[in-house]
Design an enzyme around this catalytic site. Structure first.
Site, short mmCIF file in Angstrom:
data_model
loop_
_atom_site.label_atom_id
_atom_site.label_comp_id
_atom_site.label_asym_id
_atom_site.label_seq_id
_atom_site.Cartn_x
_atom_site.Cartn_y
_atom_site.Cartn_z
N GLY A 83 67.46 34.72 -31.95
CA GLY A 83 68.11 35.90 -32.49
C GLY A 83 69.44 36.16 -31.83
CE1 TYR A 86 76.04 44.96 -34.81
CE2 TYR A 86 76.02 47.02 -33.60
CZ TYR A 86 75.95 46.33 -34.79
OH TYR A 86 75.80 47.03 -35.96
CB THR A 87 76.02 42.58 -26.57
OG1 THR A 87 76.51 43.83 -27.02
CG2 THR A 87 76.63 42.26 -25.22
CE LYS A 88 71.74 42.08 -24.96
NZ LYS A 88 70.82 43.01 -24.30
CB VAL A 90 67.63 35.37 -27.49
CG1 VAL A 90 66.44 34.91 -26.65
CG2 VAL A 90 68.10 36.75 -27.04
CE LYS A 104 67.87 39.04 -23.94
NZ LYS A 104 67.29 40.42 -23.84
CG ASP A 214 68.69 49.88 -29.78
OD1 ASP A 214 68.04 50.34 -30.74
OD2 ASP A 214 69.36 48.83 -29.86
#
Length: 441
Positions: A83, A86-88, A90, A104, A214
């Site tokens: 997956g 926005y930032t990471k 995996v 990650k 979140d």
């Protein structure tokens, strides 16, 4: 153009007008955000360790074994893309020694990175800025250790080898609500129980009360049937400051809750209540009530009512969940079941079955047949009587997480006729599925 980041001088391309101080200001804000986590004294058993600089590696508890480092990440085999946000990003990978882990890393094509580069035209500076979410997550995973939080197995910061900072996590699978809805109630209850135990820990964590801003199923993974929190970059520790109760409002799409402002000027308990209501609306409401054992429904309904209205905090909610578990494991919810239901069945030892194909039921531990968890042969007989297709059931030597034995219900007939061997349940429970069958007479 020359720019300074983290005390290192870097030669970068021409930035957008007035961007230098703005980007540097954002980076320093991120530094201040995570700095308290590094200076926190972490006590694990009799060992106390302290890290005082955000530039140093987060402290790792020695009880978790050797940490996976940069040298272990050379020559990894990428197995699957798990997956990206926005930032990471995996990835599921296999290390050279054969261990499967999740890596990650910063998502260089993600929204956060693209927006930063568009605004500042500074790829390296943006890499520093965007990576702070992952840095924060790594240090929080070091400080917050719980069975329902994903295990940090290691980390690496090497631009050449892994393209920046990388977290090495235990391997799991993303939470699929559709699959959970199709699983037996016992497994769905396990997910909710693990979540409440996690929220109880977060409310009293070594860092203070932690809120997950979140909070959605995508922030969790499943590891061997256990729910684990894997995304911590949006977690906050400090309680909300206030002057009046109007500053202490939790707003949700369908409900708002107002809490008192304490004399010390904080909305006391707001973090745990935020977590608890999110657990209710994203997990409990879907997983907990459906197909709960009849005798447990009053306890389950009470949990649903109190969490849906936030009448109780996480302490009492956990007590209620543990009571449901106690009653369920003890078999007290079966005390009114007539023992005569087993009288229409005979025990056949050392025999297989033949005839029609096994029928399927829902929910079941097996997609190939009807496998349910029960406390006793009497409960299995009761369930078999309620299924028109069922004519027999057999034992398994496996147990579920509660210690309850699965039983396979079938519409097969005995392979041959033999005088039944009667045995006590204590004698039958340790036998393999093929060794003991109980058929309707």
């Amino acid at each position: 153009m020359t720019k300074w980041h983290f005390g290192l001088r870097e030669n970068l391309g021409d930035p957008a007008p007035n961007s230098d101080l703005t980007l540097l200001h954002l980076i320093r804000e991120r530094q201040r955000e995570i700095a308290p986590f590094y200076t926190f004294n972490h006590v694990h058993g009799s060992v106390e360790v302290q890290s005082t600089s955000p530039s140093s590696d987060p402290v790792r508890s020695s009880t978790l074994g050797p940490e996976i480092g940069c040298s272990d990440l050379s020559g990894v085999t990428v197995v699957d893309f798990l997956g990206a946000g926005y930032t990471k990003t995996v990835l599921k990978v296999v290390l050279a020694q054969g261990l499967e882990v999740a890596l990650k890393t910063v998502n260089h094509q993600g929204t956060d990175m693209r927006s930063c580069v568009e605004d500042f035209r500074d790829p390296e500076g943006c890499q520093d800025l965007v990576s702070f979410k992952l840095r924060k997550e790594i240090i929080l995973l070091q400080r917050l250790q719980h069975p329902n939080i994903v295990e940090l197995k290691g980390q690496c910061q090497d631009s050449t080898l892994v393209g920046g900072i990388t977290a090495v996590l235990e391997q799991g699978t993303p939470v699929q609500m559709i699959q959970l809805l199709q699983s037996p109630w016992e497994e769905r209850f396990r997910v909710c129980l693990g979540l409440v135990r996690l929220l109880h820990y977060l409310s009293l964590s070594p860092l203070g009360s932690v809120a997950l801003l979140d909070f959605q199923p995508r922030q969790f993974i499943m590891v061997s049937g256990e729910l684990k929190l894997t995304d911590l970059d949006d977690a906050i520790v400090a309680e909300t400051g206030c002057r009046t109760s109007s500053d202490c409002v939790l707003q949700f799409p369908l409900r708002n809750f107002t809490f008192p402002c304490s004399g010390s000027g904080v909305c006391q308990g707001l973090n745990e209540m935020r977590n608890l209501y999110n657990a209710y609306r994203y997990f409990f409401i879907y997983l907990l009530p459906h197909q709960a054992p009849t005798i447990l429904k009053p306890l389950v309904d009470q949990i649903m009512n109190t969490t849906g209205e936030l009448k109780h905090g996480v302490n009492k909610t956990l007590e209620a969940f543990e009571e449901v578990l106690r009653v369920y494991k003890s078999g007290l919810h079966l005390q009114h079941m007539p023992s005569s239901v087993i009288e229409d069945y005979a025990v056949l030892k050392g025999m297989g079955t033949s005839g029609n194909k096994e029928y399927k039921c829902w929910p079941s531990y097996s997609h190939q047949g009807c496998m349910l968890s029960v406390h006793s042969a009497a409960e299995a007989a009761h369930i078999c009587n309620s299924h028109p297709q069922c004519t027999s059931f057999s034992f398994s030597d496996q147990k579920t997480w509660t210690g309850i034995l699965p039983r396979r219900l079938t519409n097969k007939q005995p392979a041959c006729e033999r005088f039944p061997l009667l045995c006590m349940m204590s004698d039958c429970e340790g036998l393999a599925m093929e060794e003991v069958g109980i058929v309707e007479t």
